[in-house]
Design a protein around this motif. Structure first.
Motif, PDB file in Angstrom:
ATOM      1  N   PRO A 217       0.772  -1.414   0.092  1.00 20.75           N
ATOM      2  CA  PRO A 217      -0.017  -0.070   0.059  1.00 20.75           C
ATOM      3  C   PRO A 217       0.894   1.037  -0.104  1.00 20.75           C
ATOM      4  O   PRO A 217       0.384   2.262  -0.129  1.00 20.75           O
ATOM      5  N   LEU A 218       2.126   1.206   0.189  1.00 21.24           N
ATOM      6  CA  LEU A 218       3.052   2.238   0.372  1.00 21.24           C
ATOM      7  C   LEU A 218       3.602   2.654  -0.834  1.00 21.24           C
ATOM      8  O   LEU A 218       4.283   1.750  -1.640  1.00 21.24           O
ATOM      9  N   VAL A 219       3.452   3.853  -1.395  1.00 23.57           N
ATOM     10  CA  VAL A 219       4.294   4.269  -2.582  1.00 23.57           C
ATOM     11  C   VAL A 219       5.028   5.343  -2.345  1.00 23.57           C
ATOM     12  O   VAL A 219       4.883   6.160  -1.473  1.00 23.57           O
ATOM     13  N   LEU A 220       5.970   5.710  -3.174  1.00 24.08           N
ATOM     14  CA  LEU A 220       6.766   7.223  -3.165  1.00 24.08           C
ATOM     15  C   LEU A 220       6.183   8.279  -3.554  1.00 24.08           C
ATOM     16  O   LEU A 220       6.529   8.947  -4.461  1.00 24.08           O
ATOM     17  N   SER A 221       4.945   8.599  -3.088  1.00 26.15           N
ATOM     18  CA  SER A 221       3.934   9.655  -3.613  1.00 26.15           C
ATOM     19  C   SER A 221       4.517  10.775  -3.396  1.00 26.15           C
ATOM     20  O   SER A 221       4.139  11.831  -3.808  1.00 26.15           O
ATOM     21  N   GLY A 222       5.374  10.800  -2.221  1.00 22.16           N
ATOM     22  CA  GLY A 222       5.718  12.096  -1.557  1.00 22.16           C
ATOM     23  C   GLY A 222       6.373  11.801  -0.438  1.00 22.16           C
ATOM     24  O   GLY A 222       6.044  10.887   0.343  1.00 22.16           O
TER      25      GLY A 222
ATOM     26  N   SER B  63       1.134   7.381   2.553  1.00 22.38           N
ATOM     27  CA  SER B  63       0.505   6.456   2.305  1.00 22.38           C
ATOM     28  C   SER B  63      -0.385   6.951   0.991  1.00 22.38           C
ATOM     29  O   SER B  63      -0.830   8.324   1.055  1.00 22.38           O
ATOM     30  N   ALA B  64      -0.402   6.178  -0.173  1.00 21.49           N
ATOM     31  CA  ALA B  64      -1.386   6.540  -1.323  1.00 21.49           C
ATOM     32  C   ALA B  64      -2.839   6.153  -1.171  1.00 21.49           C
ATOM     33  O   ALA B  64      -3.675   6.150  -2.011  1.00 21.49           O
ATOM     34  N   GLY B  65      -3.264   5.729  -0.028  1.00 21.53           N
ATOM     35  CA  GLY B  65      -4.543   5.170   0.203  1.00 21.53           C
ATOM     36  C   GLY B  65      -4.717   3.656  -0.171  1.00 21.53           C
ATOM     37  O   GLY B  65      -3.761   3.043  -0.612  1.00 21.53           O
ATOM     38  N   ALA B  66      -6.073   3.478   0.158  1.00 24.01           N
ATOM     39  CA  ALA B  66      -6.615   2.200  -0.122  1.00 24.01           C
ATOM     40  C   ALA B  66      -6.508   1.708  -1.538  1.00 24.01           C
ATOM     41  O   ALA B  66      -6.867   2.432  -2.568  1.00 24.01           O
TER      42      ALA B  66
END
Length: 252
Positions: free
Chosen positions: A19-24, A33-36
């Motif tokens: 669920p975790l991405v390097l969105s910021g 977290s990028a959300g569900a």
């Protein structure tokens, strides 16, 4: 190869954190977290109780192939064949069908018959060559200008010293492109302003013919007022991404 200075355990833990991405990252470099993750929705078959068709679909002639009578291709080389003679041979072999039923106007058939004496008025355009069947030999691609901005497209392959037509279609063509072994035809979409048809014709080994394997209606960005049906400027296909120097010659 894992990054230098990062323990292997940390790399495995990071890969498992789906669920975790390097969105910021915040000021301290922490992950956000990028959300569900959205739930995947698979295809749903509608009306599963519909009975199977009792009759096969209509045959629109895409798989029809014809041997061109009287035309020889020495060495199975289509470049040694005169494209005008090929089209003339088809017209002469089926004089009663070339009145619109086979995608050719009667007026066009008469013009083709006079190509030898009136070459400037001959509707057969310069040929293109490309290996479309994957057999290592080029096929012959012919375009025929017709009234009402229609263009007839024909593809021929050489086999056993003769010539076989493996594709025939007629449409209000905007452009014709070659992409790999596909022929991409862009055509005007009648009655739907701002859209066009795009059809990819591909070789089918089982049918031994070029078939329209992909057909779509595409929205296009308007570039100005639509030309009237009588406008001669719109009858010329737009340039292909591949130049005539790459693919075409003026004769066999």
């Amino acid at each position: 190869m894992r990054p230098r200075g990062v323990p292997l355990v940390a790399v495995v833990a990071l890969a498992a954190a789906a669920p975790l991405v390097l969105s910021g990252c915040d000021a301290e470099g922490e992950l956000e977290s990028a959300g569900a993750t959205p739930t995947a929705i698979g295809p749903v078959r509608l009306w599963p109780d519909l009975p199977p068709a009792s009759e096969p679909p209509l045959d629109y002639g895409e798989t029809d192939t014809q041997t061109v009578p009287g035309i020889k291709a020495p060495g199975d080389d289509v470049r040694r064949v005169d494209p005008v003679a090929v089209v003339q041979a088809e017209v002469n072999a089926h004089p009663d069908t070339y009145s619109g039923a086979d995608g050719m106007y009667e007026e066009t058939a008469r013009q083709i018959g006079r190509c030898g004496t009136q070459p400037a008025a001959c509707p057969v355009m310069r040929p293109y060559y490309r290996d479309l069947t994957g057999n290592g030999r080029d096929e012959l691609i012919v375009g025929i200008r017709m009234p009402e901005q229609q263009v007839g497209l024909r593809v021929y392959t050489a086999e056993k010293g003769g010539l076989t037509r493996i594709m025939a279609t007629t449409d209000q063509v905007i452009s014709v492109d070659l992409a790999g072994r596909d022929v991409i035809v862009r055509a005007a979409s009648a009655g739907i302003p701002g859209y066009e048809y795009r059809t990819a014709w591909s070789w089918d080994e089982q049918q031994r013919a070029m078939l329209p394997t992909r057909d779509e209606i595409v929205r296009v960005k308007p570039t100005g007022p639509s030309p009237s049906p009588s406008s001669p400027s719109s009858s010329s296909p737009s340039p292909s991404p591949e130049t005539a120097a790459d693919l075409a010659t003026d004769g066999p």
